[in-house]
Motif scaffolding. Structure first.
Motif, PDB file in Angstrom:
ATOM      1  N   LEU A 117       0.846  -1.178   0.000  1.00  0.00           N
ATOM      2  CA  LEU A 117       0.000   0.000   0.000  1.00  0.00           C
ATOM      3  C   LEU A 117       0.888   1.238   0.000  1.00  0.00           C
ATOM      4  O   LEU A 117       1.809   1.341   0.814  1.00  0.00           O
ATOM      5  N   VAL A 118       0.644   2.126  -0.932  1.00  0.00           N
ATOM      6  CA  VAL A 118       1.420   3.363  -0.988  1.00  0.00           C
ATOM      7  C   VAL A 118       0.525   4.526  -0.562  1.00  0.00           C
ATOM      8  O   VAL A 118      -0.516   4.768  -1.158  1.00  0.00           O
ATOM      9  N   ASP A 119       0.953   5.208   0.472  1.00  0.00           N
ATOM     10  CA  ASP A 119       0.201   6.329   1.042  1.00  0.00           C
ATOM     11  C   ASP A 119       0.925   7.595   0.612  1.00  0.00           C
ATOM     12  O   ASP A 119       2.059   7.829   1.017  1.00  0.00           O
ATOM     13  N   ASP A 355       1.578  -6.451   3.012  1.00  0.00           N
ATOM     14  CA  ASP A 355       2.881  -6.928   3.476  1.00  0.00           C
ATOM     15  C   ASP A 355       3.758  -5.737   3.827  1.00  0.00           C
ATOM     16  O   ASP A 355       4.644  -5.820   4.650  1.00  0.00           O
ATOM     17  N   GLN A 356       3.471  -4.629   3.132  1.00  0.00           N
ATOM     18  CA  GLN A 356       4.252  -3.442   3.405  1.00  0.00           C
ATOM     19  C   GLN A 356       3.420  -2.195   3.108  1.00  0.00           C
ATOM     20  O   GLN A 356       2.674  -2.166   2.133  1.00  0.00           O
ATOM     21  N   VAL A 357       3.574  -1.191   3.959  1.00  0.00           N
ATOM     22  CA  VAL A 357       2.928   0.098   3.712  1.00  0.00           C
ATOM     23  C   VAL A 357       4.028   1.140   3.580  1.00  0.00           C
ATOM     24  O   VAL A 357       4.908   1.247   4.433  1.00  0.00           O
ATOM     25  N   LEU A 358       3.986   1.864   2.479  1.00  0.00           N
ATOM     26  CA  LEU A 358       4.987   2.897   2.229  1.00  0.00           C
ATOM     27  C   LEU A 358       4.345   4.269   2.398  1.00  0.00           C
ATOM     28  O   LEU A 358       3.379   4.599   1.711  1.00  0.00           O
ATOM     29  N   TYR A 359       4.879   5.058   3.312  1.00  0.00           N
ATOM     30  CA  TYR A 359       4.363   6.399   3.565  1.00  0.00           C
ATOM     31  C   TYR A 359       5.274   7.406   2.872  1.00  0.00           C
ATOM     32  O   TYR A 359       6.388   7.651   3.334  1.00  0.00           O
ATOM     33  N   VAL A 360       4.784   7.964   1.780  1.00  0.00           N
ATOM     34  CA  VAL A 360       5.601   8.920   1.031  1.00  0.00           C
ATOM     35  C   VAL A 360       5.304  10.323   1.563  1.00  0.00           C
ATOM     36  O   VAL A 360       4.381  10.991   1.109  1.00  0.00           O
ATOM     37  N   PHE A 373       4.644   4.032  14.134  1.00  0.00           N
ATOM     38  CA  PHE A 373       4.988   2.653  13.779  1.00  0.00           C
ATOM     39  C   PHE A 373       5.247   1.806  15.023  1.00  0.00           C
ATOM     40  O   PHE A 373       4.776   0.679  15.133  1.00  0.00           O
ATOM     41  N   ARG A 374       5.974   2.391  15.960  1.00  0.00           N
ATOM     42  CA  ARG A 374       6.266   1.639  17.184  1.00  0.00           C
ATOM     43  C   ARG A 374       4.975   1.318  17.950  1.00  0.00           C
ATOM     44  O   ARG A 374       4.816   0.215  18.468  1.00  0.00           O
ATOM     45  N   GLU A 384       6.070  -6.265  12.685  1.00  0.00           N
ATOM     46  CA  GLU A 384       7.281  -5.462  12.892  1.00  0.00           C
ATOM     47  C   GLU A 384       8.016  -5.251  11.567  1.00  0.00           C
ATOM     48  O   GLU A 384       8.269  -6.198  10.831  1.00  0.00           O
ATOM     49  N   GLY A 385       8.301  -4.008  11.257  1.00  0.00           N
ATOM     50  CA  GLY A 385       9.075  -3.708  10.054  1.00  0.00           C
ATOM     51  C   GLY A 385       8.260  -3.551   8.779  1.00  0.00           C
ATOM     52  O   GLY A 385       8.810  -3.230   7.731  1.00  0.00           O
ATOM     53  N   SER A 386       6.947  -3.744   8.861  1.00  0.00           N
ATOM     54  CA  SER A 386       6.146  -3.684   7.636  1.00  0.00           C
ATOM     55  C   SER A 386       5.749  -2.249   7.265  1.00  0.00           C
ATOM     56  O   SER A 386       5.258  -2.007   6.174  1.00  0.00           O
ATOM     57  N   LEU A 387       5.945  -1.329   8.188  1.00  0.00           N
ATOM     58  CA  LEU A 387       5.590   0.060   7.909  1.00  0.00           C
ATOM     59  C   LEU A 387       6.866   0.841   7.629  1.00  0.00           C
ATOM     60  O   LEU A 387       7.833   0.757   8.386  1.00  0.00           O
TER      61      LEU A 387
END
Length: 599
Positions: A117-119, A355-360, A373-374, A384-387
């Motif tokens: 997911l790309v935010d 599986d992964q979220v990318l916050y641009v 994230f924490r 853990e680590g997916s954001l």
RNA sequence: GCGCCCUUAGCUCAACUGGAUAGAGCACCUGCCUUCUAAGCAGGCGGUUGCAGGUUCGAGUCCUGCAGGGCGCGCCA
């Protein structure tokens, strides 16, 4: 199918393994010295350290095995122990033909498809987009396209900022200015029954005439300033925010009007930029999740009362700095920025399971995301680590400070696009290009040139660093610019059109001339550029590749006549030109840049 | 005060994560349009990679210190 670099890496790795050394050392890279080689491997130097042997001796063992490789016309040891490889014209021709026949133009696909997911973009309700939204929009769009093209399942989300304190501020400001609206809102707020569809329609019609996006844009800065200076005003705005979030009918209706008005402008701007989203979700969409989430966080023992607010402490042992806690519920009872972000993590986990979220988002928010994230990991809302926060630097003016207009104000995105389009038209006319186009086609070309200029100027820089946005410079359209790339693409199109007119057809590619070699090697390098861009979430690798490819084509174009060449050579060069065009357009598409047919 | 990032040619930026001679574009200089679009191509000029140490056969890249710049540090987003 794999590129030459990978194919050769396998062979060199095998040669290292055969010599009793780690296969990883066989990594092949394009040569730093094109005068000496096409590809090189530095593994012997690294091996020399651990094996405590002469690197040239190790290299000699490896090259002895490689000498028989039919793809290589030369294998040499140079300098301290570099293994230099020259690819044969036959192997290069074969690879070029492979790329020309490949719908993906030589690009490979990820081994395991992931859900991403790309935010990005993050426009705000009641505020037109300004230059600050430009980078997130175009970098996010490029990353989305790159990930999708490599085979992942990707969803892009605009993530509206529509639910915070700013909403209370603007609601108050609008009501203060217009007694009619104030009366309407208060009347609705005072009732117990919900607003009917009929009432809503009437109210929206009245609001449509009274509150435009320009009004909101004018009022918001004033309200924000007043909120900072005036405690009472601030308290009132906070109260209104809390009541909006509690869905007071009047506030909620007014807020829906703001969202409608805003979206029209946003759609116009995003459309102009070639940015589109799969999801137009906002902070408000997760509002219903917040109350149960708070309850659950409390049950998990994560919430702590502090200074009238409820927080989650996220500090860890070994932290170099004191991270602030996540503020979940403000002392006014409102959801904060971090609250909706956390609820959004939860929402996405449930609805999409990424599986992964990318916050641009701007690099300046790195700490904020670390905190969110924490908290999300603590709450078990994401693995853990997916954001991941994909930060970028600010776009500065020529004075090195964040970009402002001459008057010192914030430049609206729409104005920026319009300014660039105007410049593009001027430049096209000056260069006497597009003269044969009808007005609509000319405008379309000018628009594409403008978007290319804007996007390429941004994407050629690594996203992490800030860059200077100099309108005069980037509208000069010379050298390493978007318009240069479009120009090269258009030149190829022109040649291919002429070839088609005379019935000439593309045939088998046979590499001979140095300019042809260079071009074919670049076509081959696409996959690596794509992989780099993917792994590092950095579109500049694609931008760089596109530029080098365009340059290589331009040299080829100057050195190797196509249409007047003898039939077999002509067919080969047509095929090479066609493959170049398709790969160039593909690379540009990944950057969100469209090419016109003529210019 | 604490923390994060940055400093590379006159200017704007790269450099495939430790490898050969640090590359592009702009600007400046010299050539090239009666062959496919000259917004182009070929060539030239331009560097103590902020400074000082350290690790390494090898450092723009890793470590330490210093200087300069930017940013962030709970009720804005």
């Amino acid at each position: 199918m794999s590129d030459l670099k990978r194919g050769l890496s396998e062979a060199v790795a095998a040669a290292f393994a055969a010599a009793g050394l780690p296969a990883e050392l066989g990594r092949v890279t394009p040569s730093d010295r094109p005068d000496l080689a096409d590809f090189q491997c530095n593994g012997a130097l690294a091996a020399a350290k651990t094996a405590r042997r002469d690197p040239r001796e190790i290299a000699a063992g490896v090259t002895a095995t490689l000498a028989a490789d039919p793809r290589l016309s030369a294998v040499e040891i140079a300098g301290l122990g570099f293994i230099n490889m020259r690819v044969s014209d036959t192997a290069l021709s074969e690879r070029a033909n492979e790329i020309a026949a490949d719908p993906r133009l030589g690009a490979s696909v990820v081994e395991a498809r992931r859900r991403i997911l790309v935010d990005y973009a993050g426009p705000n309700v009641a505020k037109p987009m300004h230059v600050g939204h430009l980078r997130s929009s175009i970098i996010g769009e490029a990353i989305k396209r790159i990930y999708r093209f490599r085979g992942d399942l990707v969803v892009g989300d605009a993530h509206f900022g529509d639910w915070g304190y700013q909403m209370g501020l603007i609601i108050g400001a609008v009501m203060d200015e217009d007694p009619f609206i104030k009366a309407l809102v208060e009347q609705l707020n005072g009732r117990n029954q919900p607003v009917s569809a009929e009432e809503e329609k009437t109210a929206f019609a009245a609001l449509h005439d009274r509150v435009s996006l320009e009004d909101l844009d004018r009022l918001y800065p004033l309200a924000a300033a007043k909120g900072k200076a005036d405690i009472e005003y601030r308290e009132r705005a906070r109260r209104m925010t809390a009541e909006l979030q509690a869905k007071a009918p009047g506030y909620h209706l007014l807020w829906r009007h703001f969202a409608r008005v805003t979206k029209v402008a946003l759609e116009r701007d995003f459309h102009a930029l070639g940015v589109d989203f799969d999801l137009w979700k906002g902070e408000s969409d997760v509002d219903d999740l917040i109350a149960p989430m708070v309850k659950e966080l409390d049950a998990k023992g994560l919430l702590v009362d502090d200074q009238g607010a409820r927080i989650i402490r996220v500090a860890r042992q070994g932290d170099k700095r004191d991270l602030p806690p996540l503020l979940v519920v403000s002392s006014e009872g409102s959801a904060m920025y971090g609250t909706t972000d956390l609820a959004t993590v939860l929402d996405r986990e449930r609805s999409f399971d990424p599986d992964q979220v990318l916050y641009v988002v701007d690099q300046r928010q790195a700490d904020h995301f670390e905190v969110v994230f924490r908290a999300a990991y603590l709450a078990g809302y994401a693995p853990e680590g997916s954001l991941e926060h994909i930060g970028f630097g600010t776009m500065n003016g020529t004075d090195g400070k964040p970009f402002k207009t001459r008057e010192g104000g914030v430049l609206k995105l729409n104005d920026l696009i319009e300014m660039t389009r105007t410049k593009a038209r001027e430049r096209l006319r000056e260069a006497d290009l597009g003269a044969e186009l009808d007005p609509d086609a000319f405008d379309d070309t000018a628009h594409k040139v403008a978007v290319a200029a804007l996007k390429f100027a941004d994407l050629q820089n690594f996203r992490g660093t800030s860059y200077v946005f100099d309108l005069d410079r980037f509208t000069s359209f010379e050298g390493k610019t978007g318009p240069y790339l479009l120009y090269q693409a258009v030149r190829v199109k022109s040649v291919l059109r002429k070839a088609a007119d005379e019935g000439a057809e593309a045939g088998e590619i046979v590499i001979g001339e140095p300019a042809e070699r260079e071009l074919a090697l670049l076509l081959d390098a696409f996959d690596h550029a794509l992989a780099e861009a993917y792994e590092r979430k950095a579109p500049n690798f694609i931008a760089d590749h596109a530029y080098k490819l365009a340059q290589a084509f331009s040299r080829f174009y100057a050195a190797c006549p196509i249409l007047i060449a003898e039939p077999p050579v002509k067919a080969s060069r047509l095929a090479l030109a066609s493959a170049t065009l398709r790969q160039l357009e593909l690379a540009l598409t990944l950057l969100g840049i469209e090419t016109p047919e003529r210019m």
